[in-house]
Design a protein around this motif. Sequence first.
Motif, PDB file in Angstrom:
ATOM      1  N   ILE A  51       0.273   4.879  12.073  1.00 49.34           N
ATOM      2  CA  ILE A  51       0.758   6.239  12.324  1.00 49.34           C
ATOM      3  C   ILE A  51       2.093   6.340  11.587  1.00 49.34           C
ATOM      4  O   ILE A  51       2.898   5.407  11.658  1.00 49.34           O
ATOM      5  N   PRO A  52       2.340   7.445  10.888  1.00 49.15           N
ATOM      6  CA  PRO A  52       3.649   7.583  10.243  1.00 49.15           C
ATOM      7  C   PRO A  52       4.779   7.344  11.248  1.00 49.15           C
ATOM      8  O   PRO A  52       4.743   7.873  12.363  1.00 49.15           O
ATOM      9  N   GLU A  53       5.735   6.534  10.850  1.00 47.61           N
ATOM     10  CA  GLU A  53       6.804   6.066  11.746  1.00 47.61           C
ATOM     11  C   GLU A  53       7.442   7.197  12.571  1.00 47.61           C
ATOM     12  O   GLU A  53       7.603   7.079  13.790  1.00 47.61           O
ATOM     13  N   GLN A  54       7.734   8.303  11.913  1.00 48.97           N
ATOM     14  CA  GLN A  54       8.480   9.369  12.605  1.00 48.97           C
ATOM     15  C   GLN A  54       7.625  10.134  13.611  1.00 48.97           C
ATOM     16  O   GLN A  54       8.144  10.943  14.374  1.00 48.97           O
ATOM     17  N   LEU A  55       6.305   9.921  13.579  1.00 45.01           N
ATOM     18  CA  LEU A  55       5.428  10.656  14.494  1.00 45.01           C
ATOM     19  C   LEU A  55       4.891   9.779  15.618  1.00 45.01           C
ATOM     20  O   LEU A  55       4.240  10.257  16.542  1.00 45.01           O
ATOM     21  N   ILE A 112      -9.206  20.998   5.369  1.00 45.86           N
ATOM     22  CA  ILE A 112      -9.055  20.549   3.974  1.00 45.86           C
ATOM     23  C   ILE A 112      -9.444  19.090   3.763  1.00 45.86           C
ATOM     24  O   ILE A 112     -10.054  18.753   2.763  1.00 45.86           O
ATOM     25  N   PHE A 113      -9.093  18.226   4.700  1.00 48.05           N
ATOM     26  CA  PHE A 113      -9.428  16.805   4.490  1.00 48.05           C
ATOM     27  C   PHE A 113     -10.927  16.580   4.679  1.00 48.05           C
ATOM     28  O   PHE A 113     -11.545  15.815   3.936  1.00 48.05           O
ATOM     29  N   THR A 114     -11.510  17.247   5.666  1.00 45.32           N
ATOM     30  CA  THR A 114     -12.957  17.133   5.872  1.00 45.32           C
ATOM     31  C   THR A 114     -13.691  17.612   4.634  1.00 45.32           C
ATOM     32  O   THR A 114     -14.608  16.947   4.144  1.00 45.32           O
ATOM     33  N   LEU A 115     -13.265  18.755   4.101  1.00 42.81           N
ATOM     34  CA  LEU A 115     -13.945  19.291   2.917  1.00 42.81           C
ATOM     35  C   LEU A 115     -13.789  18.357   1.727  1.00 42.81           C
ATOM     36  O   LEU A 115     -14.754  18.047   1.036  1.00 42.81           O
ATOM     37  N   VAL A 157      -4.958  16.368  17.293  1.00 42.40           N
ATOM     38  CA  VAL A 157      -4.352  16.659  15.986  1.00 42.40           C
ATOM     39  C   VAL A 157      -4.654  15.517  15.026  1.00 42.40           C
ATOM     40  O   VAL A 157      -5.176  14.473  15.415  1.00 42.40           O
ATOM     41  N   GLY A 158      -4.271  15.741  13.783  1.00 41.44           N
ATOM     42  CA  GLY A 158      -4.463  14.717  12.760  1.00 41.44           C
ATOM     43  C   GLY A 158      -5.659  15.039  11.882  1.00 41.44           C
ATOM     44  O   GLY A 158      -6.481  15.893  12.216  1.00 41.44           O
ATOM     45  N   TYR A 159      -5.749  14.383  10.742  1.00 40.83           N
ATOM     46  CA  TYR A 159      -6.828  14.598   9.785  1.00 40.83           C
ATOM     47  C   TYR A 159      -7.012  16.101   9.519  1.00 40.83           C
ATOM     48  O   TYR A 159      -8.123  16.625   9.547  1.00 40.83           O
ATOM     49  N   GLY A 160      -5.903  16.787   9.335  1.00 39.37           N
ATOM     50  CA  GLY A 160      -5.949  18.210   9.012  1.00 39.37           C
ATOM     51  C   GLY A 160      -5.611  19.121  10.175  1.00 39.37           C
ATOM     52  O   GLY A 160      -5.145  20.242   9.974  1.00 39.37           O
ATOM     53  N   LEU A 161      -5.832  18.646  11.400  1.00 38.75           N
ATOM     54  CA  LEU A 161      -5.561  19.508  12.553  1.00 38.75           C
ATOM     55  C   LEU A 161      -4.088  19.427  12.930  1.00 38.75           C
ATOM     56  O   LEU A 161      -3.469  18.360  12.871  1.00 38.75           O
ATOM     57  N   GLY A 197      -1.046  15.436   8.660  1.00 38.02           N
ATOM     58  CA  GLY A 197      -1.181  14.297   7.757  1.00 38.02           C
ATOM     59  C   GLY A 197      -1.541  12.982   8.421  1.00 38.02           C
ATOM     60  O   GLY A 197      -1.829  11.999   7.733  1.00 38.02           O
ATOM     61  N   ILE A 198      -1.540  12.927   9.734  1.00 39.91           N
ATOM     62  CA  ILE A 198      -1.976  11.695  10.409  1.00 39.91           C
ATOM     63  C   ILE A 198      -3.443  11.453  10.024  1.00 39.91           C
ATOM     64  O   ILE A 198      -4.268  12.358  10.128  1.00 39.91           O
ATOM     65  N   PRO A 199      -3.786  10.257   9.559  1.00 40.97           N
ATOM     66  CA  PRO A 199      -5.138  10.067   9.017  1.00 40.97           C
ATOM     67  C   PRO A 199      -6.246   9.939  10.062  1.00 40.97           C
ATOM     68  O   PRO A 199      -7.418   9.858   9.703  1.00 40.97           O
TER      69      PRO A 199
END
Length: 193
Positions: free
Chosen positions: A10-14, A60-63, A168-172, A180-182
Amino acid sequence: MSRPGDDDWIPEQLKDDVEEVLIPASRIGARLDELAVEVDRDYADRNGDLLLVGVLRGAIFTLSDLARRLTLPCAIDFMACSSYGSGTTSSGVVRILKDLDTDIEGRDVLLVEDIVDTGLTLDYLIKNLRSRKPASVEVLALLTKPSRREVDLPVRYVGFEVPDVFVVGYGLDYAERYRGIPHIVSLRPGTGV
Ligand code: IMP
Ligand code: MG
């Protein structure tokens, strides 16, 4: 120490905002592998005129990850809509903020959505697109929350069912954060949700 690409990264700041990783990136990728095979098979006999329509911005990431797994040629376009209403609920009143650039008459349209919650947004979008006389309109949604559904919807391809928690994450996003969380993650109580 986990690194980008790892299922627990997870990105450090999140990090402090995340409660739990519900669906790690590798599972999303594996599920998209399967869905791409299904889409390839289902559209193989069509005339090769498949158009993927991503619903901005959550899809966007799903697409993009789906499109890169398809062996069939496809075109890509986007729509953006807002549902009036605040915070984490949908009001059902939908407004198109960005329309397609593509004329879809006679084409096979696959609408790509991040999550089907009440279903009100998609219900509106499907009806709107159908009025333009495409050859077909189907829906691929990465996530669905069946317990929240208010309208019956024909969602042809579903990635995962999630319980009634805000994810959230993966676009949500939540208030434009966390896209941006993958992975698909839940947020800690107190992060605003
Ligand atoms: P619906 O019209 O209620 O189906 O709402 C669908 C839209 O609400 C989705 O495209 C998302 O943008 C948003 N949404 C619904 N549930 C969630 C969630 O758990 N996390 C992030 N966005 C959500
Ligand atoms: Mg959305």
